[in-house]
Every structure is written in structure tokens, then in C-alpha cells.
Design a protein around this motif. Structure first.
Motif, PDB file in Angstrom:
ATOM      1  N   ILE A   4     -30.600  39.911  60.893  1.00  0.00           N
ATOM      2  CA  ILE A   4     -30.780  38.553  61.393  1.00  0.00           C
ATOM      3  C   ILE A   4     -29.774  38.250  62.493  1.00  0.00           C
ATOM      4  N   GLY A   5     -30.206  37.520  63.485  1.00  0.00           N
ATOM      5  CA  GLY A   5     -29.302  36.950  64.463  1.00  0.00           C
ATOM      6  C   GLY A   5     -29.061  35.504  64.099  1.00  0.00           C
ATOM      7  N   TRP A   6     -27.790  35.119  63.987  1.00  0.00           N
ATOM      8  CA  TRP A   6     -27.470  33.780  63.485  1.00  0.00           C
ATOM      9  C   TRP A   6     -26.818  32.933  64.570  1.00  0.00           C
ATOM     10  N   ILE A   7     -27.308  31.693  64.703  1.00  0.00           N
ATOM     11  CA  ILE A   7     -26.794  30.746  65.690  1.00  0.00           C
ATOM     12  C   ILE A   7     -26.065  29.622  64.954  1.00  0.00           C
ATOM     13  N   GLY A   8     -24.791  29.435  65.251  1.00  0.00           N
ATOM     14  CA  GLY A   8     -24.022  28.355  64.646  1.00  0.00           C
ATOM     15  C   GLY A   8     -23.035  28.856  63.618  1.00  0.00           C
ATOM     16  N   CYS A   9     -21.743  28.756  63.922  1.00  0.00           N
ATOM     17  CA  CYS A   9     -20.686  29.229  63.030  1.00  0.00           C
ATOM     18  C   CYS A   9     -19.804  28.072  62.569  1.00  0.00           C
ATOM     19  N   GLY A  10     -20.390  26.907  62.416  1.00  0.00           N
ATOM     20  CA  GLY A  10     -19.646  25.746  61.947  1.00  0.00           C
ATOM     21  C   GLY A  10     -19.380  25.803  60.456  1.00  0.00           C
ATOM     22  N   ARG A  11     -18.682  24.802  59.979  1.00  0.00           N
ATOM     23  CA  ARG A  11     -18.257  24.753  58.573  1.00  0.00           C
ATOM     24  C   ARG A  11     -19.438  24.838  57.617  1.00  0.00           C
ATOM     25  N   HIS A  12     -20.493  24.109  57.902  1.00  0.00           N
ATOM     26  CA  HIS A  12     -21.641  24.096  56.995  1.00  0.00           C
ATOM     27  C   HIS A  12     -22.254  25.489  56.882  1.00  0.00           C
ATOM     28  N   MET A  16     -21.964  27.249  53.269  1.00  0.00           N
ATOM     29  CA  MET A  16     -23.161  27.062  52.461  1.00  0.00           C
ATOM     30  C   MET A  16     -24.244  28.119  52.682  1.00  0.00           C
ATOM     31  N   LEU A  17     -24.400  28.595  53.902  1.00  0.00           N
ATOM     32  CA  LEU A  17     -25.563  29.412  54.229  1.00  0.00           C
ATOM     33  C   LEU A  17     -25.246  30.901  54.382  1.00  0.00           C
ATOM     34  N   LEU A  18     -24.291  31.221  55.213  1.00  0.00           N
ATOM     35  CA  LEU A  18     -24.010  32.627  55.486  1.00  0.00           C
ATOM     36  C   LEU A  18     -23.646  33.434  54.238  1.00  0.00           C
ATOM     37  N   PRO A  19     -22.897  32.868  53.267  1.00  0.00           N
ATOM     38  CA  PRO A  19     -22.589  33.661  52.070  1.00  0.00           C
ATOM     39  C   PRO A  19     -23.818  34.095  51.279  1.00  0.00           C
ATOM     40  N   GLN A  20     -24.949  33.388  51.457  1.00  0.00           N
ATOM     41  CA  GLN A  20     -26.148  33.722  50.689  1.00  0.00           C
ATOM     42  C   GLN A  20     -26.925  34.881  51.297  1.00  0.00           C
ATOM     43  N   LEU A  21     -26.663  35.211  52.561  1.00  0.00           N
ATOM     44  CA  LEU A  21     -27.506  36.193  53.246  1.00  0.00           C
ATOM     45  C   LEU A  21     -27.332  37.591  52.673  1.00  0.00           C
ATOM     46  N   GLY A  22     -26.085  38.059  52.580  1.00  0.00           N
ATOM     47  CA  GLY A  22     -25.846  39.399  52.060  1.00  0.00           C
ATOM     48  C   GLY A  22     -26.344  39.581  50.651  1.00  0.00           C
ATOM     49  N   ARG A  23     -26.316  38.530  49.857  1.00  0.00           N
ATOM     50  CA  ARG A  23     -26.799  38.611  48.473  1.00  0.00           C
ATOM     51  C   ARG A  23     -28.301  38.852  48.415  1.00  0.00           C
ATOM     52  N   ASN A  24     -28.967  38.612  49.538  1.00  0.00           N
ATOM     53  CA  ASN A  24     -30.417  38.790  49.593  1.00  0.00           C
ATOM     54  C   ASN A  24     -30.824  39.880  50.580  1.00  0.00           C
ATOM     55  N   GLU A  37     -13.375  30.463  68.896  1.00  0.00           N
ATOM     56  CA  GLU A  37     -12.555  30.718  67.712  1.00  0.00           C
ATOM     57  C   GLU A  37     -13.412  30.810  66.452  1.00  0.00           C
ATOM     58  N   ALA A  38     -14.363  29.880  66.299  1.00  0.00           N
ATOM     59  CA  ALA A  38     -15.256  29.919  65.134  1.00  0.00           C
ATOM     60  C   ALA A  38     -16.095  31.182  65.153  1.00  0.00           C
ATOM     61  N   LEU A  39     -16.522  31.585  66.338  1.00  0.00           N
ATOM     62  CA  LEU A  39     -17.330  32.794  66.478  1.00  0.00           C
ATOM     63  C   LEU A  39     -16.535  34.025  66.049  1.00  0.00           C
ATOM     64  N   LYS A  40     -15.306  34.158  66.532  1.00  0.00           N
ATOM     65  CA  LYS A  40     -14.483  35.319  66.195  1.00  0.00           C
ATOM     66  C   LYS A  40     -14.142  35.353  64.705  1.00  0.00           C
ATOM     67  N   ASP A  65     -34.728  41.287  63.189  1.00  0.00           N
ATOM     68  CA  ASP A  65     -35.957  41.011  62.440  1.00  0.00           C
ATOM     69  C   ASP A  65     -36.235  39.517  62.322  1.00  0.00           C
ATOM     70  N   ALA A  66     -35.215  38.686  62.509  1.00  0.00           N
ATOM     71  CA  ALA A  66     -35.377  37.244  62.335  1.00  0.00           C
ATOM     72  C   ALA A  66     -34.204  36.532  62.986  1.00  0.00           C
ATOM     73  N   ILE A  67     -34.366  35.229  63.171  1.00  0.00           N
ATOM     74  CA  ILE A  67     -33.308  34.370  63.691  1.00  0.00           C
ATOM     75  C   ILE A  67     -33.041  33.275  62.666  1.00  0.00           C
ATOM     76  N   GLY A  68     -31.766  32.978  62.416  1.00  0.00           N
ATOM     77  CA  GLY A  68     -31.370  31.866  61.565  1.00  0.00           C
ATOM     78  C   GLY A  68     -30.441  30.956  62.334  1.00  0.00           C
ATOM     79  N   MET A  69     -30.381  29.689  61.931  1.00  0.00           N
ATOM     80  CA  MET A  69     -29.540  28.763  62.687  1.00  0.00           C
ATOM     81  C   MET A  69     -29.185  27.528  61.873  1.00  0.00           C
ATOM     82  N   ALA A  70     -28.017  27.000  62.178  1.00  0.00           N
ATOM     83  CA  ALA A  70     -27.574  25.717  61.654  1.00  0.00           C
ATOM     84  C   ALA A  70     -26.758  25.080  62.765  1.00  0.00           C
ATOM     85  N   VAL A  71     -27.444  24.354  63.621  1.00  0.00           N
ATOM     86  CA  VAL A  71     -26.816  23.713  64.773  1.00  0.00           C
ATOM     87  C   VAL A  71     -27.330  22.284  64.883  1.00  0.00           C
TER      88      VAL A  71
END
Length: 331
Positions: A4-12, A16-24, A37-40, A65-71
Motif C-alpha cells: 500500500i502507498g499511504w498518504i498522511g503521517c499525522g497523529r491520527h 489509529m490506522l497504520l498499526p493495523q496494516l501489518g496485522r492484516n 519530520e512526520a514523514l521521516k 496494490d492500493a492507496i490509503g489515506m488520512a488527510v
């Protein structure tokens, strides 16, 4: 493994979201954010080397294979359209766009591309809400006659600011999806009453009937502390009632006999109240907010399986309901 390509590295996203990806079995193959800084920091946490500050360039990353985002809402629209044009399915946080028209544009693009767009209405997956819906679908509850709900937030984001756009788009939109989901049908009539003790503090009461005659009321506002429980659902049937408090406490009230004058009275599982609350000491990775269950379904869809995940059609309808409500408030 889904890349997945992910857009948005903010607190939410990070909490809330990124930790669930590897589990699936979803691998973050590329990241995008304008905040370097958030990106790095996020890249270091997940071992990502393909880093971008332009979502258009990230979408071109080979092997996605997919795009995810929280922006933000408008970026959700633009980035999703770009992903669909590249032939990639999308998961996005809510709201899907800043307007219902923008959400409809995505829905049309999704249909044309033949790729799903899934929307983060995770309140359908919150533990108590999910249990309540399972009770309704089980058939013993009977017809739903009425629904009341309350979903509050603090004035922190809006204090001194008379523009409630963020409150509507990021908070109210949840219940524009959740309550019709429980009802099983769309709103018919809607009437809104509001009070604002000072700029940034708003309390709304939305009275509604559904298309088939269910009735209810939704309370939303920015006048409660985030340090207190701020959600409750009441679903009324004929001698049956479901309560969901704080998304984790569930009670099913039925039709028990009076017990005070019965010397042999006992608790009867066939008719007395059933209740449930989670055990927070359990050694389990439980996410009662609903993000874990939502992302598990998203991953299944990306693998080609069938799941009833909230999609862009749900997003369009939620945005249309929201704009109906806002038009009454502004009028």
C-alpha cells in the motif's frame, strides 16, 4: 502481502490506522506527507524508504496494490481520483470529500475504474455498536421503532471560531452514517434545533423520521469535555430496548415480569436484561473504537474477498444527509 502507498503521517494515522496494516498483511511500501519530520519519523517506524511530498508522485511507485489515506477532505477527493485513474483501489478516512458533490465525483470514478473506494466509518465497527447491530440482525429483537443517539466533542478545536466546518465534516458525519445504518433506511423528514452559548460552542438536536416511519433524535455538539464519555445509543423496539454507552457497554432490555412480590424470583436469561462490558485487563489486542475490525475487512476486500465495508456510496449518502442538516442550521 498487499503493498500500500499511504498518504498522511499525522497523529491520527500513526496512532489509529497504520498499526493495523501489518496485522492484516498489508505492507506500507510508500509514504507521502508534506511535513518532512512526520514523514521521516513514520518511515523509520515502518521501515519505508519510498518517501514523497507529492501524492501524485507516490501513486506512481512501482508495485503498489492500493492507496490509503488520512488527510483533509479536499485532498481525499483529489488523491482518490488520482489513485483510481491509476487503477488502484482506495481506503480513505472520512469524510470522503468536502462536499456531497465531491463524494459523488469519486463514486462515479470508482464505478468507471471498477475499483473499490472504502471509507473509514469505523463507528459501525465499534464493539458495542457492532454487537447491537448483530442483535438487530438476529431477528429476536423485532422491528426498530425509534433511535436516539448522542455524539459530543469538546470545543477545543472550535473555540472562538464560528466556522463549524471541521465539526460537521469530522464529527457529525459519523452519525449521518451510523444512525441510518442502525435504522436500515434513510432519513425522511429532518428538523434541526441549535443553541450556541458562545462562538465555538454549539449544541444540535436533529429530529428525524425515516422513509418507513421510524423516529428518532440525534444530539451532537462541542459543549462537552473529551475527558468524559460522550457517546450513547438507544434503540427502541416493542418491549425490547438496546443501550450502547461509551461504545463499550451494551445492555439488552426485554420483557421481564415483576419480581418484588415473587419469593422465588430469579434472574431469567430468557427475559431479563443482558449486559456486557469489556475486560480491559485481558491480554489481548482489542481495539474497541473499531479501527482494527474495519482495517481487517478492508484488507479482505483488497485480497478480493467480499466484506460489507462502508464504501463511497455510503460516503455520498452520509454527506448528502450532512448537507441537509447544515442547510437547516444556516437557514
Amino acid at each position: 502481502m498487499i503493498n500500500i502507498g499511504w498518504i498522511g503521517c499525522g497523529r491520527h494515522a500513526r496512532q489509529m490506522l497504520l498499526p493495523q496494516l501489518g496485522r492484516n498483511d498489508i505492507r506500507i511500501a510508500a509514504l507521502c506527507d508534506r511535513d518532512g519530520e512526520a514523514l521521516k519519523k513514520t518511515a523509520a517506524e515502518y521501515g519505508v524508504t519510498a518517501l514523497h511530498d507529492d501524492f501524485r508522485e507516490m501513486i506512481k511507485t512501482p508495485g503498489l496494490d492500493a492507496i490509503g489515506m488520512a488527510v483533509g477532505p479536499e485532498l481525499h477527493r483529489m488523491a482518490t481520483l488520482a489513485a483510481l485513474e491509476a487503477g488502484l483501489p482506495v481506503f480513505m478516512e472520512k469524510p470522503p470529500a468536502a462536499t456531497a458533490a465531491g463524494a459523488l465525483e469519486i463514486a462515479k470514478a470508482s464505478e468507471a475504474a471498477g475499483k473499490p473506494v472504502m471509507v473509514g466509518f469505523m463507528k459501525r465497527y465499534s464493539t458495542g455498536n457492532r454487537m447491537a447491530m448483530n442483535v438487530l440482525r438476529g431477528g429476536d429483537f423485532g422491528d426498530v421503532l425509534g433511535i436516539t443517539g448522542a455524539y459530543m466533542t469538546a470545543p477545543t478545536y472550535f473555540e472562538g471560531e464560528p466556522d463549524y466546518t471541521g465539526f460537521y465534516l469530522h464529527h457529525c458525519v459519523h452519525y449521518m452514517d451510523l444512525i441510518p445504518w442502525f435504522a436500515g433506511e434513510d432519513f425522511g423528514d429532518m428538523q434541526v434545533r441549535s443553541v450556541s452559548p458562545q462562538p465555538g460552542k454549539l449544541l444540535l438536536h436533529l429530529n428525524f423520521t425515516t422513509e418507513q416511519g421510524k423516529i428518532g433524535n440525534i444530539v451532537m455538539g462541542t459543549v462537552q469535555s473529551r475527558g468524559t464519555p460522550m457517546e450513547e445509543i438507544r434503540i427502541m423496539g416493542d418491549h425490547a430496548r438496546l443501550h450502547v454507552d461509551n461504545i463499550i457497554n451494551v445492555a439488552l432490555y426485554r420483557d421481564p415480569p415483576f419480581k418484588a412480590e415473587d419469593p422465588g424470583a430469579v434472574l431469567d436469561p430468557a427475559c431479563d436484561t443482558l449486559s456486557w462490558t469489556p475486560n480491559f485487563t485481558a491480554a489481548a489486542n482489542e481495539d474497541h473504537k473499531g479501527y482494527a475490525a474495519l482495517l481487517a475487512d478492508v484488507a479482505a476486500v483488497l485480497r478480493g474477498e467480499s466484506r460489507n465495508v462502508p464504501d463511497i456510496g455510503d460516503g455520498v449518502r452520509a454527506m448528502e444527509r450532512l448537507e441537509r442538516m447544515i442547510s437547516q442550521i444556516e437557514a
